[in-house]
Write an enzyme that holds these catalytic residues in place. Structure first.
Site, PDB file in Angstrom:
ATOM      1  N   THR A 225       0.865  -1.180   0.000  1.00 59.11           N
ATOM      2  CA  THR A 225       0.000   0.000   0.000  1.00 59.11           C
ATOM      3  C   THR A 225       0.897   1.223   0.000  1.00 59.11           C
ATOM      4  O   THR A 225       1.948   1.197   0.635  1.00 59.11           O
ATOM      5  CB  THR A 225      -0.865   0.041   1.285  1.00 59.11           C
ATOM      6  OG1 THR A 225      -1.684  -1.105   1.343  1.00 59.11           O
ATOM      7  CG2 THR A 225      -1.736   1.288   1.321  1.00 59.11           C
ATOM      8  N   ARG A 253     -14.031  -8.117  -0.725  1.00 58.70           N
ATOM      9  CA  ARG A 253     -13.097  -7.879   0.378  1.00 58.70           C
ATOM     10  C   ARG A 253     -12.635  -6.432   0.393  1.00 58.70           C
ATOM     11  O   ARG A 253     -12.299  -5.848  -0.621  1.00 58.70           O
ATOM     12  CB  ARG A 253     -11.900  -8.814   0.243  1.00 58.70           C
ATOM     13  CG  ARG A 253     -10.851  -8.675   1.361  1.00 58.70           C
ATOM     14  CD  ARG A 253      -9.651  -7.865   0.918  1.00 58.70           C
ATOM     15  NE  ARG A 253      -8.551  -7.943   1.909  1.00 58.70           N
ATOM     16  CZ  ARG A 253      -7.430  -7.247   1.842  1.00 58.70           C
ATOM     17  NH1 ARG A 253      -7.243  -6.415   0.826  1.00 58.70           N
ATOM     18  NH2 ARG A 253      -6.496  -7.377   2.755  1.00 58.70           N
ATOM     19  N   VAL A 254     -12.636  -5.826   1.582  1.00 60.62           N
ATOM     20  CA  VAL A 254     -12.071  -4.500   1.804  1.00 60.62           C
ATOM     21  C   VAL A 254     -10.923  -4.665   2.779  1.00 60.62           C
ATOM     22  O   VAL A 254     -11.077  -5.276   3.837  1.00 60.62           O
ATOM     23  CB  VAL A 254     -13.119  -3.522   2.364  1.00 60.62           C
ATOM     24  CG1 VAL A 254     -12.467  -2.182   2.715  1.00 60.62           C
ATOM     25  CG2 VAL A 254     -14.241  -3.321   1.359  1.00 60.62           C
ATOM     26  N   GLY A 255      -9.755  -4.132   2.434  1.00 55.57           N
ATOM     27  CA  GLY A 255      -8.591  -4.274   3.292  1.00 55.57           C
ATOM     28  C   GLY A 255      -8.502  -3.221   4.364  1.00 55.57           C
ATOM     29  O   GLY A 255      -9.453  -2.489   4.640  1.00 55.57           O
ATOM     30  N   ASP A 256      -7.330  -3.123   4.953  1.00 58.03           N
ATOM     31  CA  ASP A 256      -7.131  -2.170   6.045  1.00 58.03           C
ATOM     32  C   ASP A 256      -6.951  -0.741   5.554  1.00 58.03           C
ATOM     33  O   ASP A 256      -7.194   0.215   6.292  1.00 58.03           O
ATOM     34  CB  ASP A 256      -5.893  -2.560   6.852  1.00 58.03           C
ATOM     35  CG  ASP A 256      -4.605  -2.324   6.063  1.00 58.03           C
ATOM     36  OD1 ASP A 256      -4.481  -2.912   4.978  1.00 58.03           O
ATOM     37  OD2 ASP A 256      -3.737  -1.568   6.523  1.00 58.03           O
ATOM     38  N   GLY A 277       1.059  -3.743   4.732  1.00 57.81           N
ATOM     39  CA  GLY A 277       1.314  -5.151   5.021  1.00 57.81           C
ATOM     40  C   GLY A 277       0.068  -5.984   4.887  1.00 57.81           C
ATOM     41  O   GLY A 277      -0.794  -5.721   4.044  1.00 57.81           O
ATOM     42  N   GLY A 279      -3.224  -6.663   5.398  1.00 56.08           N
ATOM     43  CA  GLY A 279      -4.333  -5.827   5.834  1.00 56.08           C
ATOM     44  C   GLY A 279      -5.380  -6.528   6.671  1.00 56.08           C
ATOM     45  O   GLY A 279      -5.968  -5.931   7.569  1.00 56.08           O
TER      46      GLY A 279
END
Length: 366
Positions: A225, A253-256, A277, A279
């Site tokens: 990221t 999916r949604v990451g951090d 990293g 997420g």
């Protein structure tokens, strides 16, 4: 003079000495406490800085140029993220990378204004290239914080952005190759058929494994990221992120990255942080928020970064991640875990150019 009188005189002298030592001690304590109070509660405008995850120096340079032409911290963060979205940094930011299980690329982004604590984000956004600019519109043109999926795309179109296919020949090849390898690796667990040997569709398995899944296959070219932190000439702080997420993620999916406090966080009165990293693990610990709050209670930026990574590593020793942290005075630090080292880019008045610095991932307790 009697023995009693001598003893009394000695005791008086000792008492005077102790009183003097105590007064000196109190003076030193007052000086130290006063310095820390000043450092915590004072502002120090005129210390512009840009710092971002990884050696994405073109992004750093663009953000620094914005700050040096009297741009705001928010302007600088959006500009830096936008550079990586166009350049497809490491194939993990912007269009044409990280296809999901259906072969589609989706984008996540976050913008936080540390002066107002207003923020905007998009997650799993389809068919729009300028994710960080759309996130800024969420912040400035809605009362919401996070828009996702087709709804985020619809909002972007209403804000004047054009829809386009985010796939490329490279991402199509990547997805087809993954399919020929029996969809390996993937993010499924406790399902049948065995996700370690075949593609889906899957159903819940009657045989349950451990409740806490292991960290996934994160590395620099998968869960990467760009996270940018900027302080402008007025002392205002902003932070933001942009990514196309994890390769071969489950659709939806949604990451951090777009999660405030996880991907990034900023407060004018303290400082800011941005993480990168794995997420799915990162968002369980809100490392950016943790680092900023740690500085509030006396941690240095480097110490706060170590604390954030150490907190995660205690639960997930196979985790891979990193974080950059800056306090409101422009002092900075970084920490990482699971990699050999972590490169990050910085520009400030001290150097007046972009430097790539490296954090060693030999994590120690803070």
């Amino acid at each position: 003079m009697s023995c009693a009188a001598n003893l009394c005189a000695c005791l008086i002298n000792i008492s005077r000495c102790l009183s003097y030592i105590f007064l000196v001690f109190l003076t030193l304590v007052a000086i130290i406490v006063g310095y820390h109070i000043f450092e915590i509660f004072s502002t120090k405008p005129g210390t512009p800085i840009v710092i971002n995850t990884w050696a994405f120096t073109a992004s750093t340079l663009r953000s620094w140029e914005i700050l040096n032409t009297n741009g705001t911290a928010v302007d600088a963060v959006v500009a830096g993220c936008s550079v990586c979205e166009i350049a497809q940094c490491d194939g993990t930011v912007g269009y044409g990378g990280s296809p999901d299980e259906n072969g589609e690329t989706t984008l996540d982004a976050l913008i936080i204004d540390g002066a107002t604590m207003n923020m905007g984000a998009v997650g799993s956004m389809k068919r729009i290239k300028q994710a960080s600019k759309v996130a800024r519109h969420v912040m400035e043109n809605t009362k919401h914080t996070l828009l996702v999926g087709d709804g985020a795309t619809q909002f972007a179109v209403e804000m004047g952005f054009k829809q386009t296919d985010l796939g490329t020949n490279s991402s199509a090849y990547m997805w087809k190759d993954w399919k020929t390898r029996a969809c390996q690796p993937n993010f499924w667990t406790n399902v049948s058929p065995d996700p370690g040997m075949s593609c889906g569709p899957y159903k819940p398995s009657t045989k349950k494994s451990q409740s806490k899944p292991r960290a996934s296959f994160a590395n620099q070219y998968n869960h990467d990221t760009i996270g940018v932190v900027a302080i402008d000439k007025e002392g205002n702080i902003a932070a933001g992120t942009s990514t196309n997420g994890a390769k071969f993620k489950i659709p939806g999916r949604v990451g951090d990255s777009p999660i405030p406090g996880s991907g990034a966080y900023a407060m004018n009165t303290i400082g800011a942080a941005a993480a990168t990293g794995d997420g799915d693990i990162l968002m369980r610990f809100l490392p950016s928020f943790l680092a900023v709050q740690a500085m509030k209670y006396g941690y240095s930026p480097g110490g706060a970064a170590i604390l954030a990574m150490h907190t995660i590593a205690e639960y997930y020793p196979e985790f891979k991640g990193a974080i950059v942290v800056v306090n409101k005075l422009g002092q900075h630090g970084a920490a990482c875990y699971g990699f050999d080292s972590f490169p990050y880019s910085i520009a400030n008045n001290e150097h007046n150019r972009v430097l790539v610095m490296y954090a060693k991932c030999d994590l120690q307790k803070p």
